[in-house]
Scaffold this motif. Structure first.
Motif, mmCIF file in Angstrom:
data_model
loop_
_atom_site.group_PDB
_atom_site.id
_atom_site.type_symbol
_atom_site.label_atom_id
_atom_site.label_comp_id
_atom_site.label_asym_id
_atom_site.label_seq_id
_atom_site.Cartn_x
_atom_site.Cartn_y
_atom_site.Cartn_z
ATOM 1 N N LEU A 34 27.884 69.528 24.276
ATOM 2 C CA LEU A 34 27.473 69.345 25.555
ATOM 3 C C LEU A 34 28.752 68.651 26.169
ATOM 4 O O LEU A 34 29.340 68.678 27.396
ATOM 5 C CB LEU A 34 26.263 68.779 25.738
ATOM 6 C CG LEU A 34 25.009 69.618 25.496
ATOM 7 C CD1 LEU A 34 23.717 68.795 25.745
ATOM 8 C CD2 LEU A 34 25.039 70.857 26.461
ATOM 9 N N SER A 37 32.050 70.167 26.449
ATOM 10 C CA SER A 37 32.158 71.424 27.398
ATOM 11 C C SER A 37 32.251 70.616 28.968
ATOM 12 O O SER A 37 32.670 71.368 29.636
ATOM 13 C CB SER A 37 30.701 72.048 27.335
ATOM 14 O OG SER A 37 29.663 71.414 27.922
ATOM 15 N N ALA A 38 31.970 69.468 28.887
ATOM 16 C CA ALA A 38 31.804 68.801 30.331
ATOM 17 C C ALA A 38 32.836 67.648 30.261
ATOM 18 O O ALA A 38 32.791 66.751 30.920
ATOM 19 C CB ALA A 38 30.303 68.252 30.531
ATOM 20 N N TYR A 39 33.859 67.677 29.368
ATOM 21 C CA TYR A 39 34.656 66.543 29.098
ATOM 22 C C TYR A 39 35.459 66.154 30.535
ATOM 23 O O TYR A 39 35.656 64.705 30.883
ATOM 24 C CB TYR A 39 35.666 66.789 28.107
ATOM 25 C CG TYR A 39 36.654 65.641 27.714
ATOM 26 C CD1 TYR A 39 36.374 64.511 27.081
ATOM 27 C CD2 TYR A 39 37.993 65.759 28.297
ATOM 28 C CE1 TYR A 39 37.328 63.398 26.772
ATOM 29 C CE2 TYR A 39 38.928 64.739 27.979
ATOM 30 C CZ TYR A 39 38.225 63.534 27.340
ATOM 31 O OH TYR A 39 39.414 62.586 26.842
ATOM 32 N N ASP A 40 36.015 67.017 31.135
ATOM 33 C CA ASP A 40 36.750 66.754 32.215
ATOM 34 C C ASP A 40 35.898 66.173 33.338
ATOM 35 O O ASP A 40 36.472 65.609 34.542
ATOM 36 C CB ASP A 40 37.241 68.011 32.923
ATOM 37 C CG ASP A 40 38.393 68.776 32.049
ATOM 38 O OD1 ASP A 40 38.624 67.833 31.039
ATOM 39 O OD2 ASP A 40 38.521 69.936 31.886
ATOM 40 N N GLU A 41 34.696 66.290 33.410
ATOM 41 C CA GLU A 41 33.666 65.887 34.317
ATOM 42 C C GLU A 41 33.016 64.505 34.137
ATOM 43 O O GLU A 41 32.502 63.834 35.019
ATOM 44 C CB GLU A 41 32.559 66.682 34.577
ATOM 45 C CG GLU A 41 32.917 68.141 35.144
ATOM 46 C CD GLU A 41 31.688 69.206 35.206
ATOM 47 O OE1 GLU A 41 30.728 68.528 35.318
ATOM 48 O OE2 GLU A 41 32.042 70.416 35.150
ATOM 49 N N VAL A 42 33.359 63.956 32.965
ATOM 50 C CA VAL A 42 32.860 62.603 32.544
ATOM 51 C C VAL A 42 33.723 61.591 32.984
ATOM 52 O O VAL A 42 34.914 61.547 32.920
ATOM 53 C CB VAL A 42 32.776 62.581 30.837
ATOM 54 C CG1 VAL A 42 32.392 61.213 30.654
ATOM 55 C CG2 VAL A 42 31.917 63.744 30.515
ATOM 56 N N GLU A 95 28.956 58.326 32.666
ATOM 57 C CA GLU A 95 28.765 59.466 33.772
ATOM 58 C C GLU A 95 28.674 58.755 35.137
ATOM 59 O O GLU A 95 28.204 57.599 35.216
ATOM 60 C CB GLU A 95 27.330 60.197 33.627
ATOM 61 C CG GLU A 95 27.252 60.928 32.177
ATOM 62 C CD GLU A 95 28.048 62.292 32.341
ATOM 63 O OE1 GLU A 95 28.833 62.342 33.521
ATOM 64 O OE2 GLU A 95 28.198 62.953 31.253
ATOM 65 N N ARG A 99 26.642 63.082 38.895
ATOM 66 C CA ARG A 99 26.348 63.800 37.776
ATOM 67 C C ARG A 99 24.992 63.546 37.191
ATOM 68 O O ARG A 99 24.240 64.135 36.769
ATOM 69 C CB ARG A 99 27.226 63.805 36.691
ATOM 70 C CG ARG A 99 28.560 64.528 37.014
ATOM 71 C CD ARG A 99 29.436 64.739 35.866
ATOM 72 N NE ARG A 99 28.844 64.776 34.422
ATOM 73 C CZ ARG A 99 28.601 65.863 33.774
ATOM 74 N NH1 ARG A 99 28.627 67.015 34.627
ATOM 75 N NH2 ARG A 99 27.948 66.004 32.700
ATOM 76 N N ALA A 104 22.504 65.569 34.943
ATOM 77 C CA ALA A 104 23.496 65.653 33.603
ATOM 78 C C ALA A 104 22.431 65.067 32.439
ATOM 79 O O ALA A 104 21.757 64.274 32.334
ATOM 80 C CB ALA A 104 24.536 64.865 33.684
#
Length: 412
Positions: A34, A37-42, A95, A99, A104
């Motif tokens: 998880l 997959s969301a690394y760029d949004e962290v 986060e 998010r 999230a």
């Protein structure tokens, strides 16, 4: 003759520990997936990376800790839950508020449920309620006191599932203790009956003979006979009542319920293969006892042949005691495809109706234990037919595969 002690260990919760081990590894991979997959949004990925490094090392290093109840100590549970709660709270640092408000997942995600389930399996539903309540509180702090619907669903699911599993574990442990106690009582009863048969075939008969002979001789011998009679009554009472040893199921509670059962004498001291029943019955033939047998060997396992021969001996002893020394007896051996049938018949006066039940009530267990008890342990049967004035007939049946038959009888 050598005796063996068998240890039977039962633990229905052991599969739960194995499942928990796999669950922790799989949920670790899921949580990391998880994050990736969301690394760029962290917002602060280095916080998540540091936490997942600690979580990975901890999960893999502590796999032996969740292998069984003994290894899963209270200290381990406390540290494990602390790591799960820390991951939930660290999510606010990793986060962004946007998010988090959007729903999230927390850093440990569903890995947290593994820590709660460990509490449930180890300590039951009360421990599970305690751990799941702390997880719920941490989620409320993470959501700033305003949880989303998904968060509520997850918290309720973990709370209900962990309490349910904890309750099931408590019920399973109670059932294990009950079953172990029942098996121990059964083992003690079987051993008592075996000893009772041996005592009846030797000591009790000698005491009864001393009592009868002492009464006939008179004088000091009569007093000796009276004492022998008193000891016979006392010994019969002890044999028929017996004492069941205290349960030892708590010997190693961490490994599940434990029961020790004494097995029948080890046949390794005797013949290794099947024995010919005719050879064992041949010594009983004599002037007053006729033996009719097949021309071919009658093969049985050593234990079955030994017990069947002893039952025949007990039947002949009853003939001598109750029909008189001059009564004739006949032994007929029949070798059927699936079983062996031995019939012992005499020309005595027969047994009055109700006499067998009366004898058992008085503690005289010749027929009940020395004959029927032996055959029952082998999965066979013993039928007694007696007509007053026309003699008595005892039909003994033993299956040829007595070991499997005995196993089926024990399962019933």
């Amino acid at each position: 003759m050598a005796e063996r002690e068998r240890v039977m260990r039962m633990s229905v919760e052991q599969p739960l520990w194995r499942a928990l081990t796999g669950y922790r590894v799989l949920t670790l991979v899921y949580a990391i997936g998880l994050f990736v997959s969301a690394y760029d949004e962290v917002t602060r990925p280095w916080v998540a990376i540091g936490y997942f490094a600690v979580l990975t090392v901890w999960t893999l290093a502590t796999l032996p800790r969740v292998a069984n109840a003994a290894s899963c100590t209270k200290r381990f549970l406390a540290v494990d839950l602390t790591i799960a709660l820390a991951g939930i709270l660290l999510t606010r640092l990793a986060e962004s508020p946007e998010r988090i408000d959007a729903g999230a997942p927390t850093l440990p995600s569903i890995w947290t449920a593994g820590a709660v389930l460990a509490f449930a399996i180890k300590g039951g539903w009360r421990w599970a309620a305690f751990a799941s309540t702390l997880v719920a509180a941490a989620n409320l702090v993470h959501r700033s006191g305003v949880p989303t619907r998904d968060t509520v669903h997850m918290v309720l699911l973990v709370w209900i599932a962990s309490i349910a599993i904890g309750y099931v574990v408590e019920v399973a442990r109670a059932s294990e203790r009950t079953l172990a106690r029942a098996l121990e009582i059964e083992a003690a009863t079987r051993e008592r009956e075996r000893l009772a048969r041996d005592i009846h075939d030797s000591v009790l008969q000698v005491l009864a003979m001393v009592q009868r002979r002492g009464a006939v001789i008179g004088g000091e011998a009569a007093e000796l006979g009276r004492m022998a009679g008193e000891q016979e009554v006392a010994l019969r009472t002890l044999v028929s009542g017996g004492l069941v040893p205290l349960s030892r199921v708590s010997e190693d509670a961490a490994q599940g319920a434990v029961v020790r059962a004494v097995e029948e004498p080890d046949d390794s001291t005797g013949p290794a293969g099947p024995v010919d029943l005719r050879v064992l019955l041949a010594p009983y033939a004599g002037a007053m006892v006729s033996l009719a047998e097949p021309g071919a060997p009658v093969s049985l396992t050593p234990a079955a042949a030994r017990e069947l021969t002893a039952a025949v001996g007990a039947a002949l002893d009853n003939v001598r005691r109750h029909a008189g020394e001059h009564a004739r007896a006949w032994i007929l051996v029949e070798d059927e495809p699936d079983e062996v049938i031995v019939t012992v018949r005499d020309d005595g006066p027969g047994i009055p109706e109700g006499r067998l039940a009366q004898a058992e009530g008085e503690g005289r267990l010749g027929v009940a234990l020395s004959i029927r008890g032996r055959l029952r342990d082998l999965g066979g049967t013993a039928e007694l037919i007696s007509v007053p004035g026309q003699g008595t007939e005892v039909e003994l049946k033993v299956p040829k595969d007595s070991s499997s038959s005995r196993g089926k009888a024990e399962q019933r």
